[in-house]
Design an enzyme around this catalytic site. Structure first.
Site, PDB file in Angstrom:
ATOM      1  N   GLU A  40      -6.359  -6.814  -2.060  1.00  0.00           N
ATOM      2  CA  GLU A  40      -6.846  -7.559  -0.535  1.00  0.00           C
ATOM      3  C   GLU A  40      -8.227  -7.197  -0.826  1.00  0.00           C
ATOM      4  OE1 GLU A  40      -4.901  -5.350   2.717  1.00  0.00           O
ATOM      5  OE2 GLU A  40      -2.885  -5.680   1.972  1.00  0.00           O
TER       6      GLU A  40
ATOM      7  N   GLU B  30       0.931  -1.425  -0.272  1.00  0.00           N
ATOM      8  CA  GLU B  30       0.249  -0.003   0.054  1.00  0.00           C
ATOM      9  C   GLU B  30       1.066   1.126  -0.097  1.00  0.00           C
ATOM     10  OE1 GLU B  30      -2.792  -0.740   3.384  1.00  0.00           O
ATOM     11  OE2 GLU B  30      -3.876  -2.001   2.325  1.00  0.00           O
TER      12      GLU B  30
END
Length: 868
Positions: free
Chosen positions: A544, A478
């Site tokens: 995710e 991320e």
């Protein structure tokens, strides 16, 4: 650094004495730095007394050693972790330890002896026989180290190695934030050890000699870091004769002696040998590129579900005159991975050997939070991912670059790997976070030592780059690394050291999947209405997307004290142990089955939700294959401790219904029903058209009466989805207020079942009143040992009975009634229709005696049956 893939056995004749490699993995002792006053020079002499030193676990962490010596309680049980001192509060000396190992070794003639550490966390000073081995402090968890100890060996062959290991300089405050206060990321270590939303802090922050320690003997040449690239041009099928493929090999060759060494460097694969004359200058490390090899009709390596995982032995030697100076061996999968942007889905498409692969992935943290790795555990965990019908594992950036043994298992089982480097948006400054000690600008430059990070990245790329399963590199979770790490990684390290794999700057980058929705770009992570997976388009290739995953009652008993086995209640704070183990509430999805009476009832009803969630997740994504999506990656498929969220099997390797729901929804050839419009749909992930498929649809009421709808031949093209017929009018006409079962099947022309799927539908009010009042069904169970590590369990339901619903099969020890773990079931949580039988095959590892099978279901009483 030495590419350690296979331990070579000593051979006779010409090969005698050519190479030896063995692990220093037993006989270690240790003590805390405060309990010994001597220095490394003294401790590393064989005459130094080690009175009152305790046995040490190497490879392992300090916490593992303390646990094995019963100095601390099991931190994975109950609230025990709160009873263990945290390094942030005690200071680093509390977990600073000396480790000592005596071993016998000597060198003769041109023999060279190498001491290799595959991982120490975090700093180390190394001594051998009273002498310092490392000229400067070894620093960083994610880096290998190798030392030529030939001149330091004792003349009599009796040697003592002493290593002092220090914890990370900045262990971080475990204040409940993601990565605690974030300062754990100032060093090159595991970020999760300061705590995360799925784990409590690891008290020693993984301090220790955590990975393998190896002694290797060579002659005057040391072969290191071979690099193997395979090229498979064109679009291939998984079967039939293949056009040629190309193998390209380059090898680092080190000469540690004071004289030049000349000889022949060669490699052998598929019965062919490529040779190259080489002269390696004194005290030099040279990369030698050998001629390319064309392999005719190669046996290709494919991801799971698409073909076989063929692997070739590749053997490397450096020969001078009649003597083999060094040799290496590794496994090679011949395959080519390409990535082509899909402009329709706005996401990256993955191609293996020219064929597009729909990615069905799972996120992986680490095998064990305390780094207790074994080949057998890796093999079992990766096999479970294959059993889920997944084809990719993503390695999350807050942990490690996984070990070669993990990649060996992925090569074996066909799991592509998406490998993050060691950065996370939480610790490395993507967001404003009041739990963090330092501001975003400061955190954005973690770790503090950027040259160390680049050195470690180069080393770790070399360690794993030859694995067929390694498919993608990723800068971080991320978030990207800082620019002065990212740019050299993209523009120098990866092109120079690999050059064959897609690199994503960060895990949820638009270059992987364009996110037009906004927000963080990951998740959601909690349980969802199953219709959302079918009807709500998210961005296409999400790194995710998650749901739930509490284990069954047998799993809960392993880590929750009896007094805490209390069923959670919706909108009420859960029991303290459940909360400590990161439970996510989902009772609102269980209450329609009847409010759970106790923890056992809760666990059973949780499995219904688990199965339904993960089946629907993969079905919904597959329904929009190549339209909305090129794949998805589930957060997450495993836990490295006894957490109560996001797992298909528990820490003890016991699967729950998540695994089997996901297995069902991910079938390579699959029949399914859209919950939005009851459309029956078939999915074909294969490379060829499937013709003459009989698709059958029936319904059963709660009494077991069947209602036939359709049975029709169909076909489905390669890597495609076909929508067949809706069941909504049929189901509406049944007007069963208490719910029905829907049975879907694909059969071949010999009436073999190729895919079957059973849905349980609620009544009009959304309640499962029919299931609540369902009659008990007498299920006949038999179990036969097939004498090959497999047991065949046959479940039979007589005609006229209700459906025998949602039966859990468990292989157990007949004396202790404890489950055999791990065990691999080709199906589980199965429902048996009236008048039918089903055989579940269970495979186990190792020698087992007095085997029995336990079976229980929603409306089936628990039975224990001996294996015959």
């Amino acid at each position: 650094m030495k590419k350690i893939l296979l331990l070579l056995l000593c051979c006779s004749g010409l090969m005698a004495g050519a190479q030896q490699r063995y692990e220093l993995n037993s006989g270690w002792t240790c003590t805390n730095v405060n309990d010994v006053k001597a220095d490394g020079a003294a401790i590393s002499k064989t005459g130094f007394a080690l009175n009152n030193w305790m046995p040490a676990t190497v490879p392992g962490t300090v916490l593992t050693t303390l646990l094995n010596n019963k100095k601390v309680p099991d931190p994975f049980y109950g609230m025990n972790n709160e009873k263990i001192a945290d390094v942030y509060h005690t200071g680093n000396a509390h977990y600073t330890y000396w480790f000592v190992k005596d071993f016998e070794e000597r060198a003769a003639g041109n023999e060279q002896v190498w001491l290799q550490f595959r991982g120490i966390n975090y700093k180390a000073e190394i001594y051998l026989n009273g002498k310092k081995v490392n000229p400067k402090t070894q620093v960083g968890m994610h880096i290998r180290a190798q030392y030529n100890i030939t001149p330091l060996l004792a003349a009599n062959g009796k040697n003592r190695l002493a290593v002092i290991v220090y914890p990370p300089d900045f262990p971080g405050n475990p204040n409940g934030g993601q990565g605690g206060d974030g300062t754990i990321a100032k060093g090159l270590t595991t970020q999760y050890t300061a705590g995360w939303d799925w784990i409590q802090p690891t008290r020693d922050r993984n301090t220790g000699i955590w990975d393998k320690v190896t002694i290797e003997k060579t002659k005057s040449i040391n072969i290191q870091n071979p690099h193997v690239v395979t090229l498979v041009p064109g679009k291939r099928l998984a079967t039939g004769k293949q056009n040629p493929a190309t193998v390209k090999v380059s090898i680092e060759v080190e000469n540690p002696t004071s004289k030049a060494v000349s000889g022949t460097l060669q490699y052998e694969i598929a019965g062919k040998i490529i040779k190259q004359r080489a002269t390696i200058a004194a005290n030099q490390n040279t990369t030698v590129k050998l001629a390319d090899l064309q392999i005719e009709n190669p046996k290709l390596w494919w991801p799971s579900g698409y073909g076989d995982q063929n692997l070739y032995d590749l053997k490397i030697k450096f020969v001078a005159a009649t003597q083999v100076l060094d040799q290496e061996a590794l496994k090679v999968g011949i395959r080519q991975i390409d990535n082509i942007w899909n402009d329709h889905t706005k996401s990256m498409g993955t191609f293996v050997n020219g064929q597009k692969i729909f990615i069905k992935g799972g996120n992986w943290i680490i095998s064990d939070a305390m780094l207790r790795f074994t080949d057998a555990r890796y093999d079992a965990e990766v096999r479970y991912h294959k059993d889920m019908n997944l084809n990719l594992i993503r390695i999350w950036g807050g942990a490690i670059l996984e070990r070669p043994e993990f990649y060996n298992a992925c090569d074996k089982y066909g799991l592509l790997v998406f490998q993050d480097f060691w950065f996370s948006g939480d610790c490395n400054g993507r967001w404003v976070d009041p739990m963090k000690k330092e501001d975003q600008w400061t955190r954005r430059n973690y770790p503090d030592d950027h040259p160390l990070v680049l050195t470690a990245i180069e080393d770790q790329i070399k360690m794993i780059r030859n694995h067929a399963s390694l498919a993608f590199w990723c800068g971080g979770n991320e978030i990207t690394p800082p620019d002065d790490i990212l740019m050299p990684l993209k523009n120098d390290l990866l092109p120079r050291l690999d050059g064959t794999r897609q690199f994503f700057d960060f895990s949820n980058s638009d270059e992987m999947s364009y996110n037009s929705i906004g927000g963080n770009g990951d998740g959601p992570y909690g349980i969802q209405d199953i219709k959302t997976f079918w009807g709500t388009q998210t961005f296409p290739y999400n790194s995710e997307v998650g749901s739930v995953g509490v284990g069954d009652y047998a799993s809960l008993l392993r880590f929750i004290p009896e007094k805490n086995l209390v069923a959670p209640q919706y909108k009420t704070k859960p029991d303290s142990v459940w909360d400590y183990h990161k439970y996510i509430s989902y009772e609102q999805y269980l209450n329609p089955y009847g409010k759970p009476k106790d923890a056992k009832d809760f666990a059973m009803k949780a499995q219904l939700a688990n199965y339904d969630q993960y089946r629907a997740l993969m079905e919904g994504f597959s329904n929009k294959m190549w339209d909305w999506y090129t794949g998805s990656i589930i957060w997450k498929t495993q836990n490295p401790w006894t957490a109560m969220r996001g797992q298909m099997y528990d820490y003890y390797l016991d699967p729950n219904a998540c695994l089997y729901g996901l297995r069902k929804g991910s079938e390579p050839l699959h029949v399914m029903m859209n919950p939005l419009d009851s459309m029956v749909t078939i999915v074909n992930n294969g490379f060829t058209t499937r013709n003459n498929l009989m698709v059958q649809a029936k319904a059963y009421d709660m009494e077991g009466k069947d209602y036939f709808y359709s049975q029709v031949f169909n076909s489905v093209g390669p890597s495609s989805v076909r929508r067949l017929f809706p069941l909504n009018e049929f189901l509406t006409k049944l007007d069963k207020k208490d719910g029905v079962f829907v049975s879907l099947r694909i059969l071949d022309q010999k009436q073999n079942i190729l895919s079957e799927n059973i849905y349980w539908l609620p009544g009009k009010d959304g309640e499962y009143s029919g299931l609540k009042n369902m009659k008990q069904t007498p299920l006949k169970v038999s179990a036969a040992n097939q004498n090959n590590g497999k047991v065949a369990v046959t479940l039979s339901n007589a005609a006229g009975n209700p459906v025998a619903f949602f039966n859990r099969v468990a292989l157990i020890n007949g004396s202790t009634n404890q489950r055999i773990l791990p065990a691999f079931y080709d199906d589980n949580y199965v429902s048996i229709l009236p008048g039918e039988s089903k055989t579940v095959t269970v495979e186990y590892t190792g020698k087992q005696s007095n085997l029995a099978v336990e079976v229980y279901g929603w409306n089936v009483a628990t039975q224990k049956v001996s294996v015959q």
